[in-house]
Structure formats: C-alpha cells, structure tokens
Design an enzyme around this catalytic site. Structure first.
Site, PDB file in Angstrom:
ATOM      1  N   LYS A 114       1.008  -1.249   0.015  1.00 24.08           N
ATOM      2  CA  LYS A 114       0.027   0.072   0.046  1.00 24.08           C
ATOM      3  C   LYS A 114       0.806   1.304   0.014  1.00 24.08           C
ATOM      4  O   LYS A 114       1.593   1.433   0.886  1.00 24.08           O
ATOM      5  CB  LYS A 114      -0.935  -0.176   1.158  1.00 24.08           C
ATOM      6  CG  LYS A 114      -1.722   1.199   1.348  1.00 24.08           C
ATOM      7  CD  LYS A 114      -2.701   1.232   2.625  1.00 24.08           C
ATOM      8  CE  LYS A 114      -3.307   2.569   2.899  1.00 24.08           C
ATOM      9  NZ  LYS A 114      -4.162   2.439   4.145  1.00 24.08           N
ATOM     10  N   ASP A 144      -2.609  10.042   3.967  1.00 24.28           N
ATOM     11  CA  ASP A 144      -3.973   9.621   4.163  1.00 24.28           C
ATOM     12  C   ASP A 144      -4.731  10.723   5.064  1.00 24.28           C
ATOM     13  O   ASP A 144      -4.727  10.834   6.180  1.00 24.28           O
ATOM     14  CB  ASP A 144      -4.213   8.001   4.652  1.00 24.28           C
ATOM     15  CG  ASP A 144      -5.502   7.907   4.834  1.00 24.28           C
ATOM     16  OD1 ASP A 144      -6.473   8.564   4.168  1.00 24.28           O
ATOM     17  OD2 ASP A 144      -5.533   6.696   5.401  1.00 24.28           O
ATOM     18  N   LYS A 193      -9.956  12.864   8.265  1.00 26.09           N
ATOM     19  CA  LYS A 193      -9.629  12.153   9.674  1.00 26.09           C
ATOM     20  C   LYS A 193      -9.734  13.199  10.862  1.00 26.09           C
ATOM     21  O   LYS A 193      -9.327  14.171  10.377  1.00 26.09           O
ATOM     22  CB  LYS A 193      -8.249  11.428   9.487  1.00 26.09           C
ATOM     23  CG  LYS A 193      -8.211  10.086   9.054  1.00 26.09           C
ATOM     24  CD  LYS A 193      -6.621   9.546   8.752  1.00 26.09           C
ATOM     25  CE  LYS A 193      -6.559   8.408   8.186  1.00 26.09           C
ATOM     26  NZ  LYS A 193      -7.057   7.238   8.790  1.00 26.09           N
ATOM     27  N   ASP A 214       1.450   6.102   5.699  1.00 28.27           N
ATOM     28  CA  ASP A 214       0.406   5.276   5.121  1.00 28.27           C
ATOM     29  C   ASP A 214       0.889   4.502   3.917  1.00 28.27           C
ATOM     30  O   ASP A 214       0.123   3.756   3.207  1.00 28.27           O
ATOM     31  CB  ASP A 214      -0.822   5.922   4.813  1.00 28.27           C
ATOM     32  CG  ASP A 214      -2.108   4.838   5.082  1.00 28.27           C
ATOM     33  OD1 ASP A 214      -1.997   3.972   5.721  1.00 28.27           O
ATOM     34  OD2 ASP A 214      -2.924   5.311   4.571  1.00 28.27           O
ATOM     35  N   ASP A 223     -12.281   6.875   3.814  1.00 26.88           N
ATOM     36  CA  ASP A 223     -11.002   6.761   4.484  1.00 26.88           C
ATOM     37  C   ASP A 223     -10.677   5.119   4.396  1.00 26.88           C
ATOM     38  O   ASP A 223      -9.397   4.777   4.740  1.00 26.88           O
ATOM     39  CB  ASP A 223     -11.321   6.961   6.287  1.00 26.88           C
ATOM     40  CG  ASP A 223     -10.027   7.180   6.835  1.00 26.88           C
ATOM     41  OD1 ASP A 223      -8.761   7.087   6.121  1.00 26.88           O
ATOM     42  OD2 ASP A 223      -9.867   7.255   8.080  1.00 26.88           O
ATOM     43  N   GLU A 270      -9.501   3.605   1.965  1.00 29.17           N
ATOM     44  CA  GLU A 270      -9.072   3.851   0.618  1.00 29.17           C
ATOM     45  C   GLU A 270      -8.039   2.666   0.169  1.00 29.17           C
ATOM     46  O   GLU A 270      -7.779   2.321  -0.842  1.00 29.17           O
ATOM     47  CB  GLU A 270      -8.462   5.032   0.488  1.00 29.17           C
ATOM     48  CG  GLU A 270      -6.986   5.338   1.005  1.00 29.17           C
ATOM     49  CD  GLU A 270      -6.710   4.987   2.285  1.00 29.17           C
ATOM     50  OE1 GLU A 270      -7.625   5.168   3.329  1.00 29.17           O
ATOM     51  OE2 GLU A 270      -5.716   4.831   2.917  1.00 29.17           O
ATOM     52  N   ARG A 314      -7.813  -0.424   0.646  1.00 28.07           N
ATOM     53  CA  ARG A 314      -8.318  -1.766   0.122  1.00 28.07           C
ATOM     54  C   ARG A 314      -8.802  -1.578  -1.173  1.00 28.07           C
ATOM     55  O   ARG A 314      -8.713  -2.574  -1.791  1.00 28.07           O
ATOM     56  CB  ARG A 314      -9.326  -2.255   1.075  1.00 28.07           C
ATOM     57  CG  ARG A 314     -10.601  -1.556   1.095  1.00 28.07           C
ATOM     58  CD  ARG A 314     -11.719  -1.753   2.482  1.00 28.07           C
ATOM     59  NE  ARG A 314     -11.146  -1.388   3.533  1.00 28.07           N
ATOM     60  CZ  ARG A 314     -11.554  -1.662   4.718  1.00 28.07           C
ATOM     61  NH1 ARG A 314     -12.602  -2.314   4.976  1.00 28.07           N
ATOM     62  NH2 ARG A 314     -10.887  -1.302   5.912  1.00 28.07           N
TER      63      ARG A 314
HETATM   64  N1  BES Z   1      -4.612   4.070   6.807  1.00 21.38           N
HETATM   65  C1  BES Z   1      -5.626   3.937   7.805  1.00 21.38           C
HETATM   66  C2  BES Z   1      -5.538   2.838   8.846  1.00 21.38           C
HETATM   67  C3  BES Z   1      -4.501   3.170  10.102  1.00 21.38           C
HETATM   68  C4  BES Z   1      -5.002   4.121  10.960  1.00 21.38           C
HETATM   69  C5  BES Z   1      -3.448   2.516  10.228  1.00 21.38           C
HETATM   70  C6  BES Z   1      -4.169   4.478  11.962  1.00 21.38           C
HETATM   71  C7  BES Z   1      -2.713   2.757  11.190  1.00 21.38           C
HETATM   72  C8  BES Z   1      -3.023   3.530  12.090  1.00 21.38           C
HETATM   73  C9  BES Z   1      -6.947   3.472   6.720  1.00 21.38           C
HETATM   74  O1  BES Z   1      -6.804   3.945   5.356  1.00 21.38           O
HETATM   75  C10 BES Z   1      -8.157   3.766   7.386  1.00 21.38           C
HETATM   76  O2  BES Z   1      -8.379   4.811   7.748  1.00 21.38           O
HETATM   77  N2  BES Z   1      -8.932   2.710   7.727  1.00 21.38           N
HETATM   78  C11 BES Z   1     -10.044   2.835   8.498  1.00 21.38           C
HETATM   79  C12 BES Z   1     -11.217   1.702   7.801  1.00 21.38           C
HETATM   80  C13 BES Z   1     -12.600   2.104   8.354  1.00 21.38           C
HETATM   81  C14 BES Z   1     -13.103   3.601   7.749  1.00 21.38           C
HETATM   82  C15 BES Z   1     -13.439   1.064   7.641  1.00 21.38           C
HETATM   83  C16 BES Z   1      -9.949   2.348   9.988  1.00 21.38           C
HETATM   84  O3  BES Z   1      -9.145   1.506  10.117  1.00 21.38           O
HETATM   85  O4  BES Z   1     -10.377   3.178  10.745  1.00 21.38           O
HETATM   86 ZN    ZN Z   2      -7.811   5.647   5.156  1.00 20.60          ZN
HETATM   87 ZN    ZN Z   3      -4.829   4.546   4.808  1.00 19.47          ZN
END
Ligand code: BES
Ligand code: ZN
Ligand code: ZN
Length: 465
Positions: free
Chosen positions: A232, A237, A244, A255, A314, A316, A318
């Site tokens: 990734k 992000d 966020k 990220d 957010d 994104e 996947r």
């Molecule tokens: N990059 C983030 C995941 C993340 C956040 C990794 C903090 C490490 C620390 C990812 O893109 C994300 O924001 N995922 C969301 C998904 C949700 C909206 C289904 C998450 O994990 O909150």
């Molecule tokens: Zn995200």
């Molecule tokens: Zn992310």
C-alpha cells in the site's frame, strides 16, 4: 554509524555479555582492579547496563553489557544490542569466551541489532550519532545480516520522509532507483492512463490530488518460483471527504508503510539473489479532499468487475490494493503477499509490536510463525473468518468498503482483499503498523519494517528455494 561491520584490522575492545547468574564466575576470573571497578559502578548484569572497564594504563581493557535474566530478556528484542548506543565510541569485538561452552547469546540477533541500532534519519537534521563499531561475530552470515540491515534502513527512510517529499512521484523515483540498482525492470502507469489500463479504483482514490496517482510495477529474476509483493503506497491519508480527526491524521505520512516494507524486502531478496522471479506492485496515491474527490455512496467498478459501494473514503487502502491484487492474480504467481497499514483495528487488536497476518496457506502460516521468533520479527496470525463475509456485502453493490459497526475491522478488510485473489495458490496479507511509537532497542522512534524478516526467512521453506 554505518550499518555494516567493522573490517579494518587493529586492536579492539573485547565485549562481554554478562547475565546476573554469570556475574560471579566472570568476576572471579578477572583481575582485582576490574572487580573493584565494576563493583563501584554497581554492575549487576541487568539489561541496559553497559560499561567500559579501564586497564592499568587508563585505556579501555574490556566492556561489559548486562544480558539480564531470562524473564527480562523475554520482554523485548535486541536489548543487548542497545549497548551500541550506550558504550563510548570505539571498535568492539565479542570476547572469545562467547564462543566457548553453551551459546547463551543469539549471535545473529545481537549482530543485526547492533547494526539496526546504528540507524538514524538524517535527511533534515543531523542526529546524535555514536561511532561504536562492531567486528562481525564469528560464524554469522555477514552478507545476509548486512543486507537485512540495509533493506530495513531503506524501509525506515521511506516511511520517515514526510509526504511533502514523498508523494506518489517521489515514491516512483525511489521505486525506479531500487529497480535499477539491482537490474530489475520497472514500469509505471500514471494519471488518466490508469483508466485506459483498467485500474479504476487506484485512479478514483488518487484523482483529487494534484500529485497524480500511479501503479508502479517491477520484475526481477528469470527463473524459479514466482513471488509477487504488493504494498500500500498511500503517501498521505487525510481520510478524503470523510476527513480524519486530529487524533489520527498526524501520523499518516506512514500510510505508505506497506510499500516501504515490500521495497525493503525486495532489496533484501535481490541483494541475496534468492532464486525466484520477483514482481513488486505499488499503487501510489495521495488520499485528499477536493472537488474531484471520490465520495461516500459512490459506487466504483473495480478492475475485476466487482462493484464497490464507498461507505467511507478513509477506507481507501483496500480499494487501491484490490486493483493491484487483481492485476497480480491475473498471472497466477506461486505466492502473493500484500503488506499495508490497512486498519486502525489491527493496531487496536495487537498493538505496534506485532504484525498480524492472514493466510489460508497452512504451510506458510507455520513457516512464518516459526521463523518470526527466530529472527525477532514477531507476527501473529488472524483468521480469514468466512462467516464474516456477509459483513462486506452491502445492499446495492457487490462489496462495501467500510462495514458499519466496525466489528473485526482488520478481518473484514482482509476478507475484502481476498475477494480479488482467485488464481494464486498461496496468498498472505499483512496489516502492519509500520511505526515505532517510542524508542526501543534497535528501533528509534519512527518508521519500522514489520514481517519483512520473517518472510525473508520463511520463503526458502515455502517456495522450495
Ligand atoms: N490508513 C488507515 C489505517 C490506519 C490508521 C493504520 C491508523 C494505522 C493507524 C486506513 O486507510 C483507514 O483509515 N482505515 C479505516 C477503515 C474504516 C473507515 C473502515 C480505519 O481503520 O479506521
Ligand atoms: Zn484511510
Ligand atoms: Zn490509509
């Protein structure tokens, strides 16, 4: 401190790694002055203790490092190597005694830890440095340990570089530089070409940024099993329109940690010339807000043809990975690995020290579990839990990118990715944190690779190399 072992001849300071239970025996074999000096310093053999001991002329005679007891050692990794930053500058060499009798010290771990402790991120300001050098302990595989340290340093540098200097284009530059340095063939598909080449979700996530999204691809090696790594590469992000909050946006330069980690691993594989055919894919994008940003409730059609309802911009990672995995899976490699800072849920489940991974390949899971421990790169298997498949199926599209409720968020994200892998016999996904939140031995605060060393060690077993 260079991340290699000292090779120049000349005098060195013998280094003794002493546990509390060995202390008495060690002291009785030393001259009276050494005993007096160490007792004055209160040396007990506890972890983190490190002292130089002078001889009668005032020059360094030897150095001692606390090896702790088994209970203390199990609470961390690379603790003895932390001495690399505690001892004064000088050239050190493990004392002969360490090669006699039962091996109490894991020499590989000590040696790698020493090199990793020498890492610092100096691009923007000079960091406090030490000039402690170590002669390679006898019997270790020097080129291998040095290749691992260099690959890890690449991963850390890429993560630590802020998004202002590590956007999709700069990540491409680093990707091409790595490929060219080791004779791999890199290519890139950028901007609108992503649509022409049917990579629509990479385009959708990255299109609102003035820094064009892209898919980076490299191939290396001409014979052997096919291994494809997908990382990734979200260079920053923001969360997109589902912006966020302050509490979580602050670290999002990391990220692209999955991309950074697969690049570090790719470097290790190429330096060590593993007999396999390697492909590395990195979807590199910036997830920002803007008039052309993709929106909640949009429905995207993926490369594979599966439609995806966007319930959170957010989620994104996947999306960009799904198109890259589809492309990877089209040629059915022998093994496919994705690495991504994919979910906050993974961090909540296992914290920053463990790398959770998912696979249906029992042999790969077993190999990862056993090698991870041996190379001090802890991983933990989480399940591709089939009964949760229904959670990623919304009403009006094939898939939902952000299931409501957030139950098992790391698992549902992994299940989402697995939908795009059909032809490859062995698939594993790592949901890594990619960041060391507070300094630890051999890991300063900042970017860190996870799962890379466990994979490197497991590959010969699972691919019959
Ligand atoms: N990059 C983030 C995941 C993340 C956040 C990794 C903090 C490490 C620390 C990812 O893109 C994300 O924001 N995922 C969301 C998904 C949700 C909206 C289904 C998450 O994990 O909150
Ligand atoms: Zn995200
Ligand atoms: Zn992310």
């Amino acid at each position: 401190m260079p991340m290699s072992f000292a090779t120049k001849p000349g005098p060195s300071i013998p280094l003794f790694l002493i546990s509390p239970e060995d202390l008495h025996g060690f002291l009785t074999a030393r001259p009276k002055a050494v005993r007096a000096w160490l007792s004055q310093l209160g040396f007990t053999g506890k972890l983190a203790e490190a002292h130089l001991v002078p001889g009668p002329d005032g020059k360094a005679l030897l150095a001692v490092v606390g090896a702790g007891d088994a209970k203390a050692r199990i609470r961390g990794r690379f603790q003895m190597a932390a001495a690399a930053r505690r001892l004064p500058d000088g050239l050190y060499e493990l004392a002969e005694e360490h090669y006699r009798g039962p091996a109490a010290v894991d020499l590989d771990e000590f040696a790698l830890g020493w090199l990793l402790a020498g890492y610092s991120f100096d691009r923007y300001a000079t960091q406090a440095k030490t000039q402690t050098r170590l002669r390679a302990p006898k019997g270790i595989d020097v080129p291998r340990i040095e290749a691992i340290a260099a690959g890890e340093a690449l991963t850390r540098d890429l993560i630590n570089t802020p998004a202002s200097d590590m956007g999709p284009e700069e990540l491409e530059v680093a990707f091409f530089a790595l490929a060219k340095a080791y004779g791999a063939i890199p290519t890139a598909i950028r901007g609108e070409d992503l649509l022409a080449q049917n990579l629509p979700m990479i385009h959708a996530v990255g299109r609102a940024s003035h820094r064009a999204p892209r898919l980076l691809d490299m191939r290396w090696g001409s014979s052997g099993p096919r291994l494809t790594l997908v990382g990734k590469g979200v260079c920053f992000d923001t969360g997109g329109l589902n912006l966020k909050p302050e509490s979580s946006i602050g670290l999002m330069k990391k990220d692209m940690g999955g991309a950074a980690t697969v690049l570090g691993l790719a470097q290790m594989i190429m330096v060590l010339k593993l007999p396999l055919r390697l492909r590395v894919l990195v979807p590199a994008v910036e997830n920002v807000l803007g008039g052309s940003a993709y929106r909640p409730q949009d429905i995207l059609t993926s490369r594979k043809g599966l439609t995806v309802e966007i319930n959170n911009t957010d989620a994104e990672g996947r999306l960009v990975l799904a198109d890259a995995l589809t492309l990877a899976d089209e040629e059915a490699p022998d093994m496919l690995i994705s690495m991504a800072t994919l979910t906050g849920a993974a961090r909540v489940a296992v914290g920053p020290d463990l790398a959770p991974f998912f696979t249906d390949d029992e042999d790969l899971a077993a190999a990862l579990n056993s090698h991870a421990r041996a190379v001090s790169d802890p991983v933990w298997r989480l399940p591709f839990w089939d009964p949760y498949e229904a959670m990623i199926e919304p009403g009006i599209a094939d898939l939902d990118n952000a299931p409501k409720g957030g139950f098992a968020g790391a698992i549902t994200a992994a299940l989402f990715l697995r939908r795009f892998v059909e032809n490859t016999p062995s698939y594993a996904h790592f949901d890594i944190y990619g960041w060391q939140p507070s300094p630890a031995p051999a890991r300063p605060k900042g970017g860190v690779g996870q799962g890379n060393r466990a994979l490197l060690a497991a590959l010969p077993d699972v691919l019959d190399l």
